[in-house]
Scaffold this active site. Structure first.
Site, short mmCIF file in Angstrom:
data_model
loop_
_atom_site.label_atom_id
_atom_site.label_comp_id
_atom_site.label_asym_id
_atom_site.label_seq_id
_atom_site.Cartn_x
_atom_site.Cartn_y
_atom_site.Cartn_z
N GLY B 9 31.43 33.53 49.43
CA GLY B 9 31.59 32.48 48.43
C GLY B 9 33.06 32.32 48.08
N ALA B 11 36.39 31.89 45.35
CA ALA B 11 36.87 32.68 44.22
C ALA B 11 36.02 32.38 42.99
CB ALA B 11 38.33 32.34 43.92
N ARG B 12 35.67 33.42 42.27
CA ARG B 12 34.91 33.28 41.02
C ARG B 12 33.60 32.50 41.20
NH1 ARG B 12 37.70 36.86 39.67
NH2 ARG B 12 39.15 36.87 37.92
N HIS B 50 35.65 44.37 36.69
CA HIS B 50 34.50 44.66 37.55
C HIS B 50 33.89 46.02 37.21
CE1 HIS B 50 35.28 41.71 41.15
NE2 HIS B 50 35.18 41.11 40.01
N ASP B 83 33.35 45.88 48.25
CA ASP B 83 33.92 44.76 47.51
C ASP B 83 35.45 44.85 47.57
OD1 ASP B 83 34.30 42.59 45.87
OD2 ASP B 83 33.31 43.45 44.14
#
Lengths: 175, 175, 175
Positions: B9, B11-12, B50, B83
Site C-alpha cells: 500500500g 504511505a499511511r 508503531h 515491517d
C-alpha cells in the site's frame, strides 16, 4: 437513514465524476460542497470544468475550512458531495489549524447526518518519498485522514481509470 | 503449515496496523521484525508510534539487513511481522549489497518457514517518474522485489484507506 | 469478435508480463507494438529486457506516434499488445500533437478491430502533486486518457505486485 460514501483515487482517476453520478442515485437534489480556495488560474480552470459538468439538480456552496458547519446547515437539502477532502486538509494545514481535531470531529459528525454525504479524497502516498518535508507531512496527514474517514464511512471505493473498485464493504476481502 | 502474507500500500494507507491485526489472528505470540535503521528524529518518532500501538504479545527484534537469518532464528517463536520490506531494500542498496540475490533468497526461504510470516511493503511506483536517477532505481527495485515476494506469498493484500483489498488468491480476478 | 483489454499499474507492477501472458491466451500469433522512442541507455536497456522475455510467437513493430495506423495495418495478424500508452502520450505531447484528438480517435477505433488488442498503461497520479507544471499537465493527460480508453475497453485490470485485480467488468463493484 444516513449514509456516507468515500471515493478515493489518484489525480484524474475520475473520482469527481463517479461521485456526482453516485450522488444522484441517492437523492434528486444535490449540494456540491467545494473545498477549493481558488488561488490561481490552474485552479480556477479546474473548478470551472467541474461546474460545467454538473446539471440543474446541483447548487454549489464553498467551504474551504468550515466543512462541518456546512454539512450541518445543508442537512435536509439533499445529498451532499464534498469535493475534496485533501484540499480541505491542505487549507487547514496552511491556515495553522488543528487538522487532526477537525478530521476527528468530521468523522464523529458523519453518522449523525440525515441526508447522505459523498466524499471525494485523493491517494497521494503511492509515489517515491518526497524530498520536501512539508510534502511528506501533507502526505502522512492525507493518509491518516483517509483512514479515519474510511472507518466512519459505509462505503469506500477506489477509482481506477474512471471505474469504481469497491473496498468497503467487501466480505471477500476481509481478513 | 507455513503461510506468507504480503500487505502492500501507499504511505499511511494503514498497512502496519492491518498487518498487526492479521498477525494476531494467526498466533498468540508475535515477533515484530523492524527493518528500520533509526537515523533521524522523524524515523524515531515513527518507530515509537508503531511500538506504542502494539501490545504485550509482541517482542521486537531489529533486522536492518539480516532479515533471512532473523526469520530462521525466530521460526518457532510465533508469527513474524516484517515491517517493512522497502526499508530493508533501501538498507541493502545503500550498503552496496546485492539486493536481487537477497530478495531471491528471501523468496526461496519463505515456504520453508514453519511459523507464519506477515510482510509489509510499499507501493512507490504510482507517481510521476522521479527526476532523480537513484529514486528511479529504487522505485524499479521496489516493484521487482514486490513481484518476487508476491509470487512466493500465499496471500497478498493492497491497503486502501486502512482497508484490505485482496489481490491473491482471487479467483474472480484471474485471467 | 474484437476485444480490448487495458492493463494499468504503477512502475514495475508487472503490467507488461501480465499483458504478454494474457495476449497469448487470445491468439497464437502476436504483434508487439512498441511505443518507446529509444533515446538513452536506460530506455534501451528496458526495451532489451522486455524483448528478451518474449518468445517466437512475437514480432515487434515500432509506433511512437502512428499507433492508430499500426493497429489498422496489423489487424488480421493476431493479437496486438500496445506497450505502452503513456509513452505514446508522452511522444504526442512532446511532438506538439493534439493528444486529445488522438486518444479519442484511438478509443473510437478499438471496437472496429477484428483481432484483439491488449493495452498497457501507467498509473502516474497517486503521488504528491508535482511541483513541475509540465509533469502536472502530463499527469492530468495520462489520467484522462486512461479514463477514455478504459471506457472503450471490454476488460480493465490493475496490476499490483505482478498480480491482476479486475476492475472491469466487475458486477460486485458497480454502483
Amino acid at each position: 437513514m444516513s449514509k456516507t460514501i468515500l471515493i478515493t483515487g489518484g489525480a484524474r482517476s475520475g473520482k469527481s465524476a463517479l461521485a456526482e453520478r453516485h450522488a444522484l442515485t441517492l437523492a434528486s437534489q444535490a449540494v456540491y460542497i467545494a473545498t477549493a480556495e481558488v488561488r490561481d488560474d490552474e485552479m480556477a480552470e479546474r473548478v470551472a470544468l467541474h461546474q460545467a459538468r454538473r446539471g440543474d439538480e446541483w447548487r454549489t456552496v464553498h467551504a474551504p475550512l468550515n466543512l462541518l458547519e456546512t454539512l450541518r446547515k445543508t442537512d435536509g437539502c439533499g445529498v451532499r458531495l464534498v469535493d475534496c477532502l485533501t484540499l480541505w486538509l491542505s487549507n487547514l494545514m496552511l491556515g495553522g489549524h488543528d487538522w487532526q481535531d477537525a478530521v476527528q470531529a468530521l468523522a464523529a459528525a458523519l453518522p449523525e447526518q440525515r441526508d447522505p454525504v459523498v466524499i471525494v479524497t485523493n491517494e497521494v502516498g503511492a509515489g517515491i518519498v518526497p524530498e520536501n518535508a512539508l510534502a511528506r507531512a501533507y502526505r502522512d496527514a492525507s493518509g491518516l485522514m483517509n483512514q479515519i474517514i474510511a472507518a466512519a464511512a459505509d462505503e469506500v471505493y477506489l477509482a481506477v481509470c474512471g471505474l469504481p473498485l469497491k473496498v468497503k464493504p467487501n466480505e471477500q476481502h476481509a481478513f
